[in-house]
Structures are given as C-alpha cells and as structure tokens.
Motif scaffolding. Structure first.
Motif, PDB file in Angstrom:
ATOM      1  N   LEU A 132     -15.811   6.585 -18.860  1.00 20.90           N
ATOM      2  CA  LEU A 132     -14.654   6.598 -17.960  1.00 20.90           C
ATOM      3  C   LEU A 132     -14.268   8.016 -17.573  1.00 20.90           C
ATOM      4  CD1 LEU A 132     -12.221   3.874 -19.376  1.00 20.90           C
ATOM      5  CD2 LEU A 132     -13.215   3.931 -17.082  1.00 20.90           C
ATOM      6  N   ASN A 133     -14.238   8.904 -18.548  1.00 21.47           N
ATOM      7  CA  ASN A 133     -13.869  10.291 -18.266  1.00 21.47           C
ATOM      8  C   ASN A 133     -14.887  10.959 -17.346  1.00 21.47           C
ATOM      9  OD1 ASN A 133     -11.554  10.171 -19.836  1.00 21.47           O
ATOM     10  ND2 ASN A 133     -12.613  10.821 -21.700  1.00 21.47           N
ATOM     11  N   ARG A 134     -16.151  10.657 -17.565  1.00 25.57           N
ATOM     12  CA  ARG A 134     -17.191  11.266 -16.721  1.00 25.57           C
ATOM     13  C   ARG A 134     -17.046  10.801 -15.267  1.00 25.57           C
ATOM     14  NH1 ARG A 134     -23.766  10.986 -17.779  1.00 25.57           N
ATOM     15  NH2 ARG A 134     -24.383  11.971 -15.794  1.00 25.57           N
ATOM     16  N   ILE A 135     -16.785   9.501 -15.069  1.00 25.17           N
ATOM     17  CA  ILE A 135     -16.623   8.982 -13.710  1.00 25.17           C
ATOM     18  C   ILE A 135     -15.362   9.560 -13.071  1.00 25.17           C
ATOM     19  CG2 ILE A 135     -16.155   6.878 -12.380  1.00 25.17           C
ATOM     20  CD1 ILE A 135     -18.044   5.412 -14.295  1.00 25.17           C
ATOM     21  N   ALA A 136     -14.299   9.661 -13.842  1.00 21.98           N
ATOM     22  CA  ALA A 136     -13.060  10.232 -13.307  1.00 21.98           C
ATOM     23  C   ALA A 136     -13.267  11.673 -12.833  1.00 21.98           C
ATOM     24  CB  ALA A 136     -11.966  10.171 -14.368  1.00 21.98           C
ATOM     25  N   ARG A 137     -14.118  12.418 -13.541  1.00 21.43           N
ATOM     26  CA  ARG A 137     -14.349  13.832 -13.187  1.00 21.43           C
ATOM     27  C   ARG A 137     -15.369  13.997 -12.063  1.00 21.43           C
ATOM     28  NH1 ARG A 137     -14.730  14.348 -18.839  1.00 21.43           N
ATOM     29  NH2 ARG A 137     -16.989  14.615 -18.617  1.00 21.43           N
ATOM     30  N   HIS A 138     -16.418  13.155 -12.095  1.00 22.55           N
ATOM     31  CA  HIS A 138     -17.564  13.428 -11.220  1.00 22.55           C
ATOM     32  C   HIS A 138     -17.859  12.337 -10.196  1.00 22.55           C
ATOM     33  CE1 HIS A 138     -18.436  16.886 -13.720  1.00 22.55           C
ATOM     34  NE2 HIS A 138     -18.464  16.113 -14.803  1.00 22.55           N
ATOM     35  N   GLY A 139     -17.156  11.205 -10.256  1.00 21.91           N
ATOM     36  CA  GLY A 139     -17.371  10.176  -9.248  1.00 21.91           C
ATOM     37  C   GLY A 139     -18.360   9.108  -9.677  1.00 21.91           C
ATOM     38  N   PRO A 140     -18.790   8.256  -8.734  1.00 20.54           N
ATOM     39  CA  PRO A 140     -19.620   7.081  -9.048  1.00 20.54           C
ATOM     40  C   PRO A 140     -20.859   7.417  -9.863  1.00 20.54           C
ATOM     41  CG  PRO A 140     -18.883   6.992  -6.778  1.00 20.54           C
ATOM     42  CD  PRO A 140     -18.484   8.341  -7.292  1.00 20.54           C
ATOM     43  N   LEU A 141     -21.218   6.487 -10.748  1.00 23.13           N
ATOM     44  CA  LEU A 141     -22.281   6.715 -11.710  1.00 23.13           C
ATOM     45  C   LEU A 141     -23.149   5.462 -11.802  1.00 23.13           C
ATOM     46  CD1 LEU A 141     -23.087   8.876 -13.928  1.00 23.13           C
ATOM     47  CD2 LEU A 141     -21.695   7.513 -15.511  1.00 23.13           C
ATOM     48  N   SER A 142     -24.454   5.653 -11.857  1.00 21.78           N
ATOM     49  CA  SER A 142     -25.369   4.528 -12.079  1.00 21.78           C
ATOM     50  C   SER A 142     -25.727   4.465 -13.555  1.00 21.78           C
ATOM     51  CB  SER A 142     -26.635   4.680 -11.243  1.00 21.78           C
ATOM     52  OG  SER A 142     -27.442   5.734 -11.746  1.00 21.78           O
ATOM     53  N   ALA A 143     -26.319   3.346 -13.977  1.00 16.31           N
ATOM     54  CA  ALA A 143     -26.702   3.198 -15.377  1.00 16.31           C
ATOM     55  C   ALA A 143     -27.752   4.230 -15.767  1.00 16.31           C
ATOM     56  CB  ALA A 143     -27.220   1.785 -15.625  1.00 16.31           C
ATOM     57  N   GLY A 144     -28.698   4.502 -14.868  1.00 21.41           N
ATOM     58  CA  GLY A 144     -29.729   5.482 -15.175  1.00 21.41           C
ATOM     59  C   GLY A 144     -29.158   6.873 -15.377  1.00 21.41           C
TER      60      GLY A 144
END
Length: 404
Positions: A132-144
């Motif tokens: 959650l923190n990574r997405i909040a900082r850097h935006g959309p994320l894929s599983a890979g």
C-alpha cells in the motif's frame, strides 16, 4: 397454490431476453451502448483464456458484433464507468454499483484473514502495508513489479509471491482497484484514485441485500433463492431465502413453476407481472446462429442452463487430454433460443486463420446445408473479430452427434 406457470419455450425466450440474446447482434457498439449493455447484464466475467478471444470480449461481441475491445478499455481506464472486482469470479461491473460492494469487501476480507496469513506467514499483513505504501508513493503497480519479477508460479494463492498475494488480498478487500490492464496484466492503484468519489460511499447492509436480490431477480426473470444468491455471490442462500419470504409477504414476489427442457416443473420466484412480461418478450430470430463464450452470463449457472435448455456443458481445460469428451475449450453454439451444439475452434494468428477442428450437434439437431452455411457464416464473422483473415476446417470437423 401456483401463481405462475411458464412453459419451456416461453421461459427460454424470457431468460434470453434478459440476457440480450433475443434481439439480433447488430446496432451501434460505442461506449454508451456498451455501458448500457453491461448494466443490462449486471456484470461481464473476465477470463484470460484467448483460444479465440477472451471471454469478456466475446460476451460483448456476441450481442453487438460491432464491438471492439478498445471500447471496454475506455470504459474501465478513462471513463471509470465500470470497475473490475469479484462476483462468482473476476468481472467488470458498472461503477455506480460500487457502493453496494462494501459488503462483498467486508465478507471477502473476513474469509481471507482466516486463511491467507496462515498460507503466507506471519509477515503477510506487514507485506500488505508495504505494498500500500509503495503504491501511494509511486502509483499503479503490477504483480510482477511488486514481486521484483517473481510474481509466483501461477499456482494457488498459497504459492504466490507474498507481494502478489498482498495485491490480490487488497483488491479483493476493496483497498485497491484495477487502474488499467496491459495485455492481461493488471495494474493496481489506491481505490480512491480509481473509483470516483460519487460512488465510494458504502450502503447499509439491508439496502445492499435489497439491491442485490432485486437486481438479480430482474436479470434472471425467474429464479430460486439459490440462483438469486449466486448471481452476485454476496449473500448466502439462507439470507436470500429470508428476503424472498418477506417479499412474498409484501406482494412483491410470487412463487410459481417453469417447465424444464425435460418436461419437469421447477419451482421459482418471480415478479408479480411475470406472465405479462413473458407475453411482451419478442420472438428470437429463429435461424440466427451465435457462438458463445463458455463464460457467457446465460450459461454461467451450468445447472440452470441444463434445466432450461437441456444443455450440459463443462469446461475441460483441467481434464487430461485423453479423458476429454470434447476439447480443451469448446464454444456453445446457439440458434434462435436453442443451444444446438458445441464447436472446437482456435485462432492461429501466426497462420492468420481460425482453425475449426470439430463441431458436435446436440441430439436431434440435423445439420443440413442451410444450417451448415449459417454456422460457417458466423465462423467467418468470429474469425474477423479474432483478427484472422480466414476460417480453416480440418477433415471430419462435422461430428454426427454429442458423445454418449
């Protein structure tokens, strides 16, 4: 006392009309028309298998043959008028229904929290916070990306990379949403960045139960309490049975029977105007042939389809090849309001052709020249939709009948 009785022919017509399979698959297929179609169906199942075309695209194409996949991407990624989450399986759903999905999120989260940390280890919830923190900082994320290229081996949830499992958990519990897809790869973002604020507020449980049951019966036409519960897969059959009883007491539902393909009578619930609605249902084009996705909404409930159409269908993807009755991924074939067979076809894009390997007509279906010509014409349309220039038939592709 039986309040309504539907013979099999009328029941099939009514059910197919609710699933947009009575009218010809013609007409405009722009964003507004496809949004309206998805709302009419309630949801469209998403599936990754691309033997010919992915299920969600084929479901929409079989109803509006001008449809193109870019339209669905626009609705999901630009207009935000549909969102992707879970009914009985992954599906695209009108965004204005998101307010009712909080109950689904709550129940999914509760079930997952009982099992997933046990599979993933004690650090699993910490992994969720980190994602959650990574997405909040850097935006959309894929599983890979989340798993640094190690998204797991494709097995069960317990075998996934922890970051992939965290993404799935956060999506299924409502804290993340699908922002976009590249190919079939999902990109997750914070829900508040994907779902418009207008639709994010949660409805109360009782309001959600009323909506889910009403929306299901209106799309099914007639149904048991179990079929109503299975439509959205939010509430239990027992909860829906209690709702049905209260609706009958209030005069908003009635109980009756419909005749199955085998002549048996099946108990169902329906709106009080069911017979008037049946009388208004148009006749289907009796000779129009459609090739349907195995995950078509009209066939999703296999037992209901078998009762109503006398058509037994099972996916054989996971059946060892020597034990398959038909093939890896065969497509149901509908003519008018009847299911007349199934076909084994595959888009061979490296050869620019749709390869047709076998067709099995249902018992009692005679494949005369006119019917074969109509089937071949539909295969040519399907080939064009799948990006192929021609249809290629293998020797002996016409089988005499369904295997015993």
């Amino acid at each position: 006392m039986t309040a309504f009785h539907l013979d099999n022919r009328v029941a099939r017509h009514l059910f197919l009309d609710r699933h947009a399979l009575i009218e010809p698959p013609t007409g405009p297929a722009g964003a507004a028309e496809m949004q309206a179609l998805i709302e009419r169906l309630g949801f469209v199942q998403v599936d990754s298998v691309q033997t010919v075309a992915r299920a969600h695209h084929m479901i929409l194409w079989s109803r509006r043959q001008r449809y193109r996949p870019a339209t669905l991407a626009r609705l999901l990624e630009r207009d935000r008028s549909i969102f992707e989450n879970w009914t009985h399986d992954a599906a695209v759903i009108p965004t204005r229904y998101f307010r009712y999905w909080h109950e689904k999120f709550h129940r999914s989260r509760k079930r997952m929290e009982e099992r997933w940390p046990r599979w993933q280890g004690d650090a699993f919830m910490g992994e969720c916070d980190e994602v959650l923190n990574r997405i909040a900082r850097h935006g959309p994320l894929s599983a890979g990306e989340a798993g640094d290229g190690k998204a797991g081996n494709g097995g069960g949830w317990w075998e996934w990379h922890p970051a992939k499992a965290a993404l799935e958990y956060l999506w299924r519990s409502g804290r993340l949403a699908i922002a976009k897809r590249e190919g079939f790869r999902k990109f997750y973002d914070l829900t508040e960045k994907v779902i418009p604020e207008l639709h994010r507020a949660a409805e109360e449980n009782g309001v959600t139960l009323e909506w889910a049951c009403s929306a299901a019966i209106d799309r099914l036409g007639f149904a048991t309490h179990g079929e109503i519960a299975a439509f959205w897969d939010v509430f239990s059959p027992a909860e829906v049975r209690d709702w049905c009883m209260s609706e009958i007491a209030a005069g908003r539902l009635i109980e009756g029977r419909f005749m199955g393909a085998d002549g048996r009578l099946w108990r169902s619930y329906a709106r009080p105007d069911i017979m008037e609605a049946a009388a208004r249902t148009p006749e289907p084009p009796s000779t129009r042939i459609r090739i349907l996705s195995p995950f078509d909404p009209a066939l999703r409930d296999r037992r209901r389809a078998e009762r109503l159409f006398g058509f037994r269908y099972r996916i054989e993807i996971f059946v060892p090849e020597p034990k398959r009755t038909y093939g890896y991924y065969v497509f149901p074939v509908m003519e008018g309001a009847r299911l007349i067979g199934r076909i084994d076809a595959k888009a061979l894009r490296d050869r620019d052709c749709l390869s047709v390997r076998a067709f099995w007509p249902e018992a009692g279906i005679a494949m005369g020249k006119a019917r074969i010509a109509r089937l071949e014409a539909e295969l040519e349309r399907l080939a064009r939709f799948s990006g192929c220039a021609a249809v290629e038939f293998t020797d002996g592709w016409q089988r005499d009948t369904v295997p015993a």
